[in-house]
Design an enzyme around this catalytic site. Structure first.
Site, PDB file in Angstrom:
ATOM      1  N   GLY A  12      11.548 -11.088  -3.151  1.00 56.04           N
ATOM      2  CA  GLY A  12      10.458 -10.996  -2.170  1.00 56.04           C
ATOM      3  C   GLY A  12      10.414 -12.285  -1.360  1.00 56.04           C
ATOM      4  CB  ALA A  13       7.726 -13.785   0.724  1.00 55.68           C
ATOM      5  CB  ALA A  44       2.769  -8.041   3.188  1.00 56.59           C
ATOM      6  N   GLY A  46      -1.350  -7.101   6.788  1.00 51.77           N
ATOM      7  CA  GLY A  46      -2.218  -7.926   7.646  1.00 51.77           C
ATOM      8  C   GLY A  46      -1.505  -9.118   8.238  1.00 51.77           C
ATOM      9  CD  GLU A 116      -5.951 -10.101   7.001  1.00 49.86           C
ATOM     10  OE1 GLU A 116      -5.281  -9.072   7.063  1.00 49.86           O
ATOM     11  OE2 GLU A 116      -5.610 -11.099   6.355  1.00 49.86           O
ATOM     12  CG  HIS A 238      -6.844  -4.095  -0.216  1.00 46.06           C
ATOM     13  ND1 HIS A 238      -7.528  -3.308   0.673  1.00 46.06           N
ATOM     14  CD2 HIS A 238      -6.260  -5.069   0.525  1.00 46.06           C
ATOM     15  CE1 HIS A 238      -7.355  -3.782   1.903  1.00 46.06           C
ATOM     16  NE2 HIS A 238      -6.587  -4.851   1.838  1.00 46.06           N
ATOM     17  NE  ARG A 284      -8.323  -8.433   0.616  1.00 45.83           N
ATOM     18  CZ  ARG A 284      -7.071  -8.697   0.770  1.00 45.83           C
ATOM     19  NH1 ARG A 284      -6.324  -8.904  -0.288  1.00 45.83           N
ATOM     20  NH2 ARG A 284      -6.535  -8.734   1.952  1.00 45.83           N
ATOM     21  CG  HIS A 345      -4.123  -5.834  -2.928  1.00 48.27           C
ATOM     22  ND1 HIS A 345      -3.145  -5.122  -2.274  1.00 48.27           N
ATOM     23  CD2 HIS A 345      -4.339  -6.953  -2.168  1.00 48.27           C
ATOM     24  CE1 HIS A 345      -2.781  -5.772  -1.174  1.00 48.27           C
ATOM     25  NE2 HIS A 345      -3.483  -6.894  -1.102  1.00 48.27           N
ATOM     26  NE  ARG A 380      -4.150 -12.440  -2.368  1.00 48.21           N
ATOM     27  CZ  ARG A 380      -3.762 -11.692  -1.334  1.00 48.21           C
ATOM     28  NH1 ARG A 380      -3.289 -12.266  -0.248  1.00 48.21           N
ATOM     29  NH2 ARG A 380      -3.836 -10.380  -1.383  1.00 48.21           N
ATOM     30  CG  LEU A 386       2.902 -12.593   2.560  1.00 50.46           C
ATOM     31  CD1 LEU A 386       2.858 -11.711   3.801  1.00 50.46           C
ATOM     32  CD2 LEU A 386       4.252 -12.423   1.854  1.00 50.46           C
TER      33      LEU A 386
END
Ligand code: FAD
Ligand code: SIN
Length: 531
Positions: A12-13, A44, A46, A116, A238, A284, A345, A380, A386
């Site tokens: 992944g990233a 991902a 947003g 966000e 989420h 969230r 999430h 978070r 990310l």
């Protein structure tokens, strides 16, 4: 057995950014359990938070992150990661990530920044509403061009290998055993440094936004190798995943609310303002709990997210993926509200590391969602994940290259011993246990918890673990079995950590202790197999 300088587990990233930043003279192997691009990163939506606007400040981003983290963030980690955000976004742009732009009033082309929950400014850099796919595809392409990186797809790391260091009594990580699912064979790899970039744990819950690969393998392997694991009780749900009988849970980005989307009940009434003055843009934990509360109060299966009051052209430009995905399920988001429910999430906890991703085990690093650096604390903030992947990957590389020059020992880990196991023929046991585990975690260890529910979950997880361990010691491994064993362990770590926190804070909300207890619990929950 193959020897490498660095073994990176996960593509992944986090894993890809480490691979791209390591010096080209190093011999690197990059392991991926599925195809190289299958990862949470790919999905991902947003974007990535960073201070890019003149009117925004690093201090504001730090403050917003600390507020969301509900008193448990590590201020140094937050300051370090946030301060390096812009630099790493520029690195992604250099790699070729096509972030969305707009033309300013003065005619200048600039990055479009979205808003966000929890952010006091527009600071989320994005590629329409499919940022992860843009990042993943770009980084995969770059990694494939590197001659010093060997890719092993469809190889699942089973366990880390550690040996005693020659000069002292402490241990060093020297490689890992992998399951090659193409050839149904075990592969042993030796490496001077191992980096875990294995992502999160979403699959431990029945409903999740996460892809199938998110089974907590890195956390489970690090735990068995003796590393401390922190803050496992802080699982983020989420608020808005698509609710549709034919859809595997599909995320609907928070940016929809950032750009004006409203949450409504079946009668069309908004409700978020009853729970928080920030309404739909509250953090969230607040939004997910409010939705859960309204669903339980009214006995309804979902609430709705409505952006249909915005011009169609605006929706199609900003949310093309959400539009296309919902259309497949017969929902036109430009004219109708979207049925939504919360789903598991993101895990704020993980393998305890310093700001360079260094774990307590020499030679082992953890970067990305698998790690707990202290950035997120008890909750978070959107798009900070990310950011953490790309910033910590860069600092980990600096630390790894220093370590490698200091310690140049070649190792020969023991080969995997399969002499006492046979081929299993009762796969129904594995699939049943998967289902049972995920269901009980959803019902007993979800958005709202209690000691009674957690106690029940603990008992049932112990029974499942006994069965799984018996199966594991008698039969040859498969990817499903490796994942189930790890999921059961991760479930246990979440429950044990949740039972220790006798208060409600951030993402951990329990009916038995509904308030924060600053005097006793303003601290991380750190657990270790040896204590
Ligand atoms: P991942 O991207 O999950 O990669 C993990 C890798 O490890 C995969 O390649 C996997 O195959 C591999 N792996 C796992 N176990 C093994 C094993 N045993 N052996 C070998 N390989 C293994 N965050 C944001 O900041 N902004 C967003 O807009 C955003 N949107 C999101 C939307 C969705 C739908 C989801 C699910 C998450 C979103 N997040 C977002 C969170 C963010 O995407 C993840 O936290 C982040 O991508 C994690 O990156 P990673 O590299 O740590 O792990
Ligand atoms: C989203 O787009 O809503 C997900 C953002 C995140 O998880 O950071």
């Amino acid at each position: 057995m193959k020897h490498y300088d660095v073994m990176i587990i996960g593509s992944g990233a986090a894993g890809l950014s480490v691979a791209l930043a390591l010096p080209s003279e190093l011999n690197i192997v990059l392991i991926s359990k599925s195809s190289i691009d299958e990862s949470a990163t790919f999905y991902a939506q947003g974007g990535i938070s960073a201070v890019m606007d003149h009117a925004d400040t690093t201090d504001a981003h730090i403050t917003d992150t600390l507020i969301a983290g509900a008193g448990l963030c590590d201020v140094d980690a937050v300051t370090n990661i946030v301060s390096n955000g812009r630099d790493r976004i520029e690195w992604l742009i250099e790699q070729g990530v096509p972030f969305s732009t707009r033309t300013s009033r003065s005619g200048v082309e600039e990055f479009h920044l979205t808003q966000e929950g929890g952010h006091s400014h527009r600071r989320v850099v994005h590629a329409a509403d499919a940022t992860g796919a843009a990042v993943e595809k770009t980084l995969v392409k770059k990694v494939k061009e590197l001659p010093n990186v060997t890719l092993l797809e469809r190889h699942a790391a089973i366990d880390l290998i550690k040996t005693k260091k020659t000069s002292s009594s402490s241990f060093k990580c020297v490689g890992a055993y992998l399951y090659d699912s193409i050839n149904s064979a075990i592969v042993t790899i030796a490496a001077k440094t191992v980096v875990l970039g294995t992502g999160g744990i979403g699959k431990v819950y029945l409903y999740t936004s996460n892809p199938d690969v998110a089974t907590g393998d890195g956390i489970a392997m690090a735990w068995r190798a003796g590393c401390s694991i922190a803050n496992m009780e802080f699982v983020q749900f989420h608020p808005t995943c698509l609710y549709h009988p034919q859809a595997k849970t599909i995320l609907l980005t928070e940016a929809l609310r950032g750009e004006g989307g409203k949450l409504i009940l079946p009668n069309g009434d908004r409700f978020m303002q009853k729970f928080d003055p920030r309404a739909e843009l509250a953090s969230r934990d607040v939004v997910a709990r409010a939705i859960d509360h309204e669903m339980k109060r009214l006995g309804i299966d979902c609430v709705h997210l409505d952006i249909s009051h915005k011009p169609k052209e605006f929706i199609l430009r900003h949310f093309p993926s959400a539009y296309e995905t919902c259309k497949k399920y017969g929902i036109d988001i430009t004219t109708s509200p979207i049925p939504v429910v919360p789903a598991a999430h993101y895990l704020c906890g993980g393998v305890l590391t310093d700001i360079n991703g260094k774990t307590e085990l020499d030679g082992l690093y953890a970067v990305g969602e698998v790690a707990c650096t202290g950035l997120h604390g008890a909750n978070r903030m959107a798009s900070n994940s990310l950011l953490e992947c790309i910033v910590v990957a860069s600092s980990a590389v600096n630390s790894i290259t220093t370590d490698l020059t200091m310690d140049f020992l070649t190792v020969n880990p023991p080969e995997w011993d399969e002499s006492r196991v046979i081929q299993g023929n009762e796969n129904v046991i594995i699939s049943h246990s998967w289902d049972e585990l995920r269901r009980l975690m959803w019902n007993y260890v979800g958005i709202v918890r209690s000691d009674k529910r957690l106690g029940r979950a603990k008992q049932r997880i112990e029974l499942l673990q006994n069965e799984i361990n018996e199966f594991y010691s008698h039969f040859k491994v498969s990817t499903d079995l490796i994942e189930l064993r790890n999921l059961a362990l991760v479930a246990e770590l979440i429950v044990v950590s949740a039972l220790r926190r006798k208060e409600s804070r951030g993402l951990h909300y329990t009916l038995d202790y509904p308030d924060k207890d600053e005097s006793t619990f303003k601290r991380n929950t750190v657990i270790n197999i040896n204590t």
